[in-house]
Write a protein that holds these residues in place. Structure first.
Motif, PDB file in Angstrom:
ATOM      1  N   PHE A   1      -0.178   7.770  -7.036  1.00 13.96           N
ATOM      2  CA  PHE A   1      -0.986   6.793  -6.288  1.00 13.96           C
ATOM      3  C   PHE A   1      -2.055   7.490  -5.454  1.00 13.96           C
ATOM      4  O   PHE A   1      -2.309   7.132  -4.311  1.00 13.96           O
ATOM      5  CB  PHE A   1      -0.066   5.914  -5.418  1.00 13.96           C
ATOM      6  N   ARG A   2      -2.663   8.491  -6.049  1.00 15.12           N
ATOM      7  CA  ARG A   2      -3.651   9.308  -5.366  1.00 15.12           C
ATOM      8  C   ARG A   2      -4.746   8.456  -4.714  1.00 15.12           C
ATOM      9  O   ARG A   2      -5.128   8.673  -3.564  1.00 15.12           O
ATOM     10  CB  ARG A   2      -4.270  10.289  -6.375  1.00 15.12           C
ATOM     11  N   GLU A   3      -5.228   7.463  -5.469  1.00 14.12           N
ATOM     12  CA  GLU A   3      -6.334   6.643  -4.941  1.00 14.12           C
ATOM     13  C   GLU A   3      -5.896   5.885  -3.693  1.00 14.12           C
ATOM     14  O   GLU A   3      -6.641   5.752  -2.736  1.00 14.12           O
ATOM     15  CB  GLU A   3      -6.847   5.659  -5.998  1.00 14.12           C
ATOM     16  N   GLU A   4      -4.674   5.376  -3.744  1.00 15.62           N
ATOM     17  CA  GLU A   4      -4.205   4.606  -2.586  1.00 15.62           C
ATOM     18  C   GLU A   4      -4.040   5.491  -1.352  1.00 15.62           C
ATOM     19  O   GLU A   4      -4.162   5.034  -0.224  1.00 15.62           O
ATOM     20  CB  GLU A   4      -2.853   3.928  -2.893  1.00 15.62           C
ATOM     21  N   ILE A   5      -3.739   6.760  -1.591  1.00 10.14           N
ATOM     22  CA  ILE A   5      -3.555   7.674  -0.463  1.00 10.14           C
ATOM     23  C   ILE A   5      -4.906   8.049   0.132  1.00 10.14           C
ATOM     24  O   ILE A   5      -5.094   8.074   1.346  1.00 10.14           O
ATOM     25  CB  ILE A   5      -2.815   8.959  -0.915  1.00 10.14           C
ATOM     26  N   CYS A   6      -5.871   8.315  -0.755  1.00 11.84           N
ATOM     27  CA  CYS A   6      -7.138   8.893  -0.296  1.00 11.84           C
ATOM     28  C   CYS A   6      -8.125   7.857   0.242  1.00 11.84           C
ATOM     29  O   CYS A   6      -8.968   8.188   1.067  1.00 11.84           O
ATOM     30  CB  CYS A   6      -7.796   9.668  -1.425  1.00 11.84           C
TER      31      CYS A   6
ATOM     32  N   SER B   1       5.526  12.894  -5.614  1.00  9.98           N
ATOM     33  CA  SER B   1       5.504  11.812  -6.595  1.00  9.98           C
ATOM     34  C   SER B   1       4.524  10.713  -6.179  1.00  9.98           C
ATOM     35  O   SER B   1       3.745  10.223  -6.999  1.00  9.98           O
ATOM     36  CB  SER B   1       6.912  11.257  -6.832  1.00  9.98           C
ATOM     37  N   ILE B   2       4.519  10.360  -4.915  1.00  9.06           N
ATOM     38  CA  ILE B   2       3.604   9.282  -4.487  1.00  9.06           C
ATOM     39  C   ILE B   2       2.152   9.750  -4.562  1.00  9.06           C
ATOM     40  O   ILE B   2       1.281   9.027  -5.056  1.00  9.06           O
ATOM     41  CB  ILE B   2       3.967   8.783  -3.061  1.00  9.06           C
ATOM     42  N   THR B   3       1.890  10.987  -4.104  1.00  7.99           N
ATOM     43  CA  THR B   3       0.485  11.430  -4.144  1.00  7.99           C
ATOM     44  C   THR B   3       0.013  11.691  -5.573  1.00  7.99           C
ATOM     45  O   THR B   3      -1.169  11.633  -5.863  1.00  7.99           O
ATOM     46  CB  THR B   3       0.273  12.707  -3.307  1.00  7.99           C
TER      47      THR B   3
ATOM     48  N   SER C   1       0.864  -1.183   0.000  1.00 13.71           N
ATOM     49  CA  SER C   1       0.000   0.000   0.000  1.00 13.71           C
ATOM     50  C   SER C   1       0.899   1.232   0.000  1.00 13.71           C
ATOM     51  O   SER C   1       1.702   1.430   0.914  1.00 13.71           O
ATOM     52  CB  SER C   1      -0.873   0.004   1.253  1.00 13.71           C
ATOM     53  N   MET C   2       0.770   2.051  -1.017  1.00 12.51           N
ATOM     54  CA  MET C   2       1.625   3.236  -1.097  1.00 12.51           C
ATOM     55  C   MET C   2       1.268   4.245   0.000  1.00 12.51           C
ATOM     56  O   MET C   2       2.079   5.093   0.351  1.00 12.51           O
ATOM     57  CB  MET C   2       1.540   3.880  -2.485  1.00 12.51           C
ATOM     58  N   TYR C   3       0.043   4.151   0.514  1.00 16.72           N
ATOM     59  CA  TYR C   3      -0.313   5.002   1.661  1.00 16.72           C
ATOM     60  C   TYR C   3       0.613   4.683   2.831  1.00 16.72           C
ATOM     61  O   TYR C   3       1.177   5.573   3.458  1.00 16.72           O
ATOM     62  CB  TYR C   3      -1.773   4.774   2.057  1.00 16.72           C
ATOM     63  N   HIS C   4       0.787   3.387   3.072  1.00 17.30           N
ATOM     64  CA  HIS C   4       1.627   3.015   4.208  1.00 17.30           C
ATOM     65  C   HIS C   4       3.095   3.316   3.963  1.00 17.30           C
ATOM     66  O   HIS C   4       3.832   3.654   4.886  1.00 17.30           O
ATOM     67  CB  HIS C   4       1.404   1.541   4.571  1.00 17.30           C
ATOM     68  N   VAL C   5       3.490   3.180   2.683  1.00 20.56           N
ATOM     69  CA  VAL C   5       4.878   3.532   2.344  1.00 20.56           C
ATOM     70  C   VAL C   5       5.108   5.007   2.658  1.00 20.56           C
ATOM     71  O   VAL C   5       6.049   5.385   3.363  1.00 20.56           O
ATOM     72  CB  VAL C   5       5.160   3.252   0.847  1.00 20.56           C
ATOM     73  N   LEU C   6       4.195   5.863   2.159  1.00 24.98           N
ATOM     74  CA  LEU C   6       4.350   7.309   2.371  1.00 24.98           C
ATOM     75  C   LEU C   6       4.261   7.654   3.849  1.00 24.98           C
ATOM     76  O   LEU C   6       5.035   8.459   4.372  1.00 24.98           O
ATOM     77  CB  LEU C   6       3.277   8.066   1.571  1.00 24.98           C
TER      78      LEU C   6
END
Lengths: 592, 394
Positions: free
Chosen positions: B388-393, B383-385, B308-313
């Motif tokens: 991978f906007r959907e994964e963040i939101c 870059s991540i947001t 999950s890129m949310y968790h990475v960020l």
């Protein structure tokens, strides 16, 4: 000196090498907002509010920290700059638990002023303010981490100007905080209560502990007789806190205001400043006699004891030198002791019904008044200490139009004073006043300086030394014939430390040393109006010396009320009554 | 690519470079450097096109030239071994296996700029290397003395703060102060450690300077691209089929890289550690690893679709929130706001549009922060947001 040429907003400007972009902008009248920058302190470059755009550079430059360089093209008001400043202010507000309406510093807050200037909306970001409890342990100061914006002005003040470092920045990242050693409460660390941090805090994170409500209650109580005394430096500071320009003397208006506020007796600390000179001057001569005539060991140099920040400093840092301190209480405490004895008797008021209030340029005086030994009248000698700023608050609360008040005189007795007392407010003033009296006492002649102005001890140099040759003395002072009296003056505790290091080694060449805890002396005291700067302090000092010259009496021993109190009540300087009421002792403290 | 083919390709790449871990007689290289004029050394380093391998990529020869020309009798060389960037572990191996190359590089630099003292600032966590490196320094001090070079080196240990990898914070740390970056200018080449003109280079950079003097600048230039000359030591981690430390030429595309190291499900590569840039799969083919594309201090973290890129960020931001030195507003408060911000969006406390506000904040941080820490945070965040906007939101 080499100069550099640059342009700011396309306006050409030439400045000395080493000047910052901020200096250059100031030179051509362009104001750049700042928060961590302060004229008294080293460059920090922390808050980043002062960022500007440099043509050709990717990064914005912190104008307070970046030296102007040849050919630089600087822009202070671009879209990039405005956005960055607004964002930075929003970030600062997010870590600042500022409820402006209830803040003691409201309308005198640099963060609030900039937030208004940039129309910053609170709540733009999520609240990340510090929720730790407010430190109210000190009788002088209040520390509210929630309002701190980590500009480090307090830390730099405490380290650079005062050499105390009671406050330091600790931890890092989101846990960055300004703390005392081991995060102990302020009352239990080496803090001297000088309040210089308060004078430089851009927000309400550090303030004095206000006693306004207690004083109002006393005034409102018909059973109480409320006596107020005002320190020399208050009369050259109060105007500033009420919207006037620095450098004005507002003694008469202040007296009127105090009477209108409802104080029953409006008296003058200057009276006990004169008394201090009588006691301390005699003490110095006695010590010199012991050393020079009797050849007995006696603690020299003698050091002044008027400044309670300095007293706490030496108690912590140089306890081995405590015997060198004059045993004289400060003028505030002499006044308090006399108010509830001599004065109470004179006006026929039961001292138990008397409330003694002082208005001081100082926060350390609040601590001093609470020292357990300060009860020689049988009561707490000084009940409440207000700062110059607190008095200004009270004047505003009472709705007085200060600038338009008529000028009145202090009540008598204990309202009469001389120019020698007024200059207590500036660094070097106590020394000058003491020399005016001691020299005359010993020689029967006035000090050999034009117009009584002892210029070598005046000024803003951190440490100043002078010497006076004593010749043709009176018979009883024969042992001083031909002696060279060596004196030194220091203001700001970092400067005091320089003299103390010397004294600690037994290498001090001086007989008498005056120390004031605050830069500039009391005119730059921790209770004086905010802001402060070298320029403002110079103006206040000039006002002090002008007030001295304007007075008919300029030597403490000429004060008729002083003569009277010795005749009627005290006897002689250093007499039995003096010892009981006007002298004190000190406490050894450790460094943590 | 099959695993057999992969290792064959990887070997080919590694053979193209093979500078850092190749056995070299470093004393001979030093002798070579000492024979010529100091200016000739600087010219060779400039000619080689070597740029700093710590991540920022400042031309090494220019830095040396600056220090050589700085006024002052006493000068200093510091090897920055405070390898703290998450996902970077190549200096550790270089120091472990090739300390001679690094210390010889310091000696060469000392000769070039006229320095008399040198220090290796070793990451606090690398205690296991301390005594070994100290012994190496002593051995080399004897060699320097014998060869007539008035230069002494020693090792200093950091205390674990990430920001002390920033060169001026590192000086503060060495001087016994709080590890906080200084205002710049002045730059280290004029006023550095203890106010001496100072060259501070990354471990790998110094090792490469030894090899440039050994093999000549032309040989070094023949590797890599016009903007990114020479080799680079990479730390490969994450969802990779092969992990570890590899020396490869600069200028590869990320696609080539992922073909070698990926697990055939790579959705993103974080190039340059937590302060670097996240490149999504769709951009692999067009992204060059190097100063003309995405630069890196060596860290290459691969993420496959299970991540999950949310968790990475969030993980990166938690790191920065704590490791910001706390002095400048954009970084100290900005890091907290970015972290709190994505959490608030995810939980619904702030609207999705708040993400734009945060991206603007990151941009302000990148131009208004005092040092590289705060300035580089926009790299991962934006870059991540963006990708991978959907994964963040959600």
């Amino acid at each position: 000196m080499e100069t550099v040429k640059l342009t700011i907003n396309d306006i050409k400007v030439e400045v000395n090498e080493g000047a910052t972009i901020l200096d250059a902008a100031k030179k051509i009248g362009i104001r750049i907002p700042t928060l961590c920058h302060h004229d008294d302190l080293c460059v920090a470059g922390r808050c980043r509010v002062c960022v500007v755009e440099q043509k050709g550079a990717r990064l914005l430059q912190a104008s307070c920290a970046v030296p102007a360089a040849e050919g630089m093209q600087i822009y202070t008001n671009t879209q990039k700059v405005r956005e960055a400043r607004r964002t930075i202010l929003e970030l600062l507000l997010s870590e600042h638990s500022g409820e402006c309406t209830s803040c003691y510093r409201s309308n005198n807050c640099e963060l609030q002023a900039l937030a208004q200037e940039y129309l910053v909306i609170g709540g733009a970001f999520i609240d990340v303010s510090d929720k730790s409890p407010i430190d109210v342990s000190s009788p002088s100061l209040v520390k509210d981490n929630g309002k701190c914006i980590k500009c480090l002005r307090c830390v730099r003040t405490c380290a650079e100007l005062q050499g105390v470092s009671a406050l330091w920045n600790t931890h890092k990242g989101n846990k960055t905080r300004i703390e005392t050693f081991l995060n102990k409460p302020m009352h239990y660390v080496v803090c001297t209560n000088c309040g210089q941090c308060v004078n430089r805090c851009p927000t309400g994170a550090l303030t004095e502990k206000a006693y306004i409500q207690s004083v109002w209650r006393a005034i409102d109580d018909p059973e109480k007789h409320v006596v107020v005394q005002t320190a020399p430096a208050v009369r050259v500071g109060l105007g500033e806190a009420l919207g006037m320009e620095p450098g004005g003397v507002v003694t008469g208006k202040m007296v009127t205001a105090l009477k209108m506020l409802g104080f029953d007796s409006v008296l003058d600390t200057d009276f006990t400043a004169d008394l201090t000179i009588m006691e301390e001057g005699t003490e110095l001569l006695t010590r010199l006699k012991t050393a020079l005539q009797d050849g007995k060991p006696t603690p020299l140099p003698m050091m002044t004891s008027c400044s309670p920040g300095w007293i706490k400093f030496i108690e912590h840092e140089y306890p081995s030198l405590l015997d060198n301190l004059s045993t004289c209480k400060s003028p505030q405490q002499m006044f308090g002791a006399l108010a509830k004895t001599y004065y109470a008797e004179k006006i026929g008021v039961d001292p138990a019904r008397m409330v003694s209030v002082s208005v001081m340029p100082c926060t350390a005086k609040k601590f001093e008044a609470n020292r357990p030994e300060m009860k020689s009248s049988g009561f707490k000698d000084v009940d409440y200490v207000l700062t110059t700023r607190e008095l200004a608050h009270m004047i505003r609360q009472a709705g007085l139009s200060f600038a338009n008040l008529e000028e009145r005189k202090f009540d008598s007795i204990m309202g009469e004073s001389t120019g020698a007392a007024v200059i207590f407010g500036a660094t070097g003033g106590v020394m000058e006043a003491a020399l005016r009296t001691a020299y005359e006492l010993v020689t029967g002649r006035e000090v050999p300086f034009r117009n009584l102005n002892i210029e070598p001890v005046r000024g803003m140099e951190g440490v100043r030394a002078a010497s006076i040759k004593i010749e043709n003395v009176k018979e009883e002072w024969k042992f001083l014939e031909g002696a060279e009296l060596k004196v030194a003056v220091a203001h700001g505790l970092a400067n005091a430390r320089k003299l103390m290091k010397e004294a600690e080694k037994g290498a001090s060449p001086y007989h008498f040393i005056e120390i004031m805890a605050c830069p500039g002396g009391c005119i730059g005291g921790g209770g004086q109006p905010i802001p402060t700067s070298p320029e403002i302090r110079l103006k206040r000092a000039a006002a002090i010396y002008a007030a001295d010259e304007a007075l008919p009496l300029r030597k403490s021993h000429d004060n008729p009320e002083i003569k009277m109190i010795y005749r009627e009540f005290l006897g002689a300087p250093l007499g039995h009554k003096s010892h009981e009421l006007l002298h004190t002792h000190y406490a050894r403290r450790n460094r943590s | 690519m099959k695993s057999g083919d992969k290792s064959k390709r990887l070997k080919e790449f590694e053979e193209k470079v093979n500078l850092i871990f190749r056995e070299t007689d470093c004393v001979e290289v030093l002798k070579k450097a000492l024979r010529g004029d100091p200016r000739a050394i600087i010219k060779e380093i400039i000619d080689s096109g070597l740029r700093g391998r710590g991540g920022a990529g400042f031309p090494t020869g220019i830095k040396w030239k600056g220090a050589a020309e700085a006024a002052g009798g006493n000068k200093c060389v510091i090897c920055n071994a405070d390898e703290g960037e998450p996902g970077t572990f190549k200096d550790r191996r270089i120091l472990d296996e090739q300390p001679d190359k690094v210390i010889a590089g310091m000696g060469i630099c000392a000769r070039a700029i006229g320095a008399t003292e040198g220090y290796i600032y070793l990451r606090g966590e690398y205690t296991f290397l301390f005594s070994k490196l100290s012994a190496k320094c002593e051995a080399w001090n004897a060699i320097f003395k014998e060869k007539g070079l008035n230069f002494r080196t020693s090792v200093r240990s950091g205390s674990g703060a990430y920001v002390c990898g920033e060169e001026t914070a590192l000086f503060e740390s060495m001087e016994g102060n709080r590890g906080e970056p200084r205002n710049k200018p002045p730059f280290p080449v004029t006023i550095g450690y203890s106010n001496l003109p100072t060259v501070i280079n990354n471990v790998e950079t110094l090792a490469y300077t030894t090899m440039i003097i050994s093999d000549g600048p032309e040989s070094f230039k023949s590797i890599g691209t016009k903007d990114s000359m020479g080799g680079k030591v990479f730390s490969v981690s994450g969802d990779a089929s092969v992990k570890g430390v590899f020396e490869l030429p600069l200028g590869m595309t990320l696609q080539e890289f992922v073909d070698l190291f990926g697990d055939s499900d790579t959705k993103a590569v974080q190039v340059g550690g937590s302060s670097g840039t996240c490149v999504p799969r769709k951009n692999f083919a067009d992204t060059i690893i190097g100063f003309e594309g995405v630069p890196t201090g060596g860290s290459m973290m691969l993420f496959n679709s299970s991540r999950s890129m949310y968790h990475v960020l969030k993980n990166y931001l938690e790191f920065f929130e704590e490791e910001s030195c706390g002095q400048c507003t954009p970084c100290r408060v900005g890091c907290q706001q970015l972290l709190k911000g994505i959490e608030a969006i995810r939980s619904g406390e702030r609207p999705l549009s708040y993400l734009e506000r945060l991206r603007d904040l990151a941009r302000v941080m990148s131009i208004a922060s005092k040092c590289g820490l705060g300035q580089s945070l926009a790299n991962p965040f934006n870059s991540i947001t963006q990708h991978f906007r959907e994964e963040i939101c959600y």
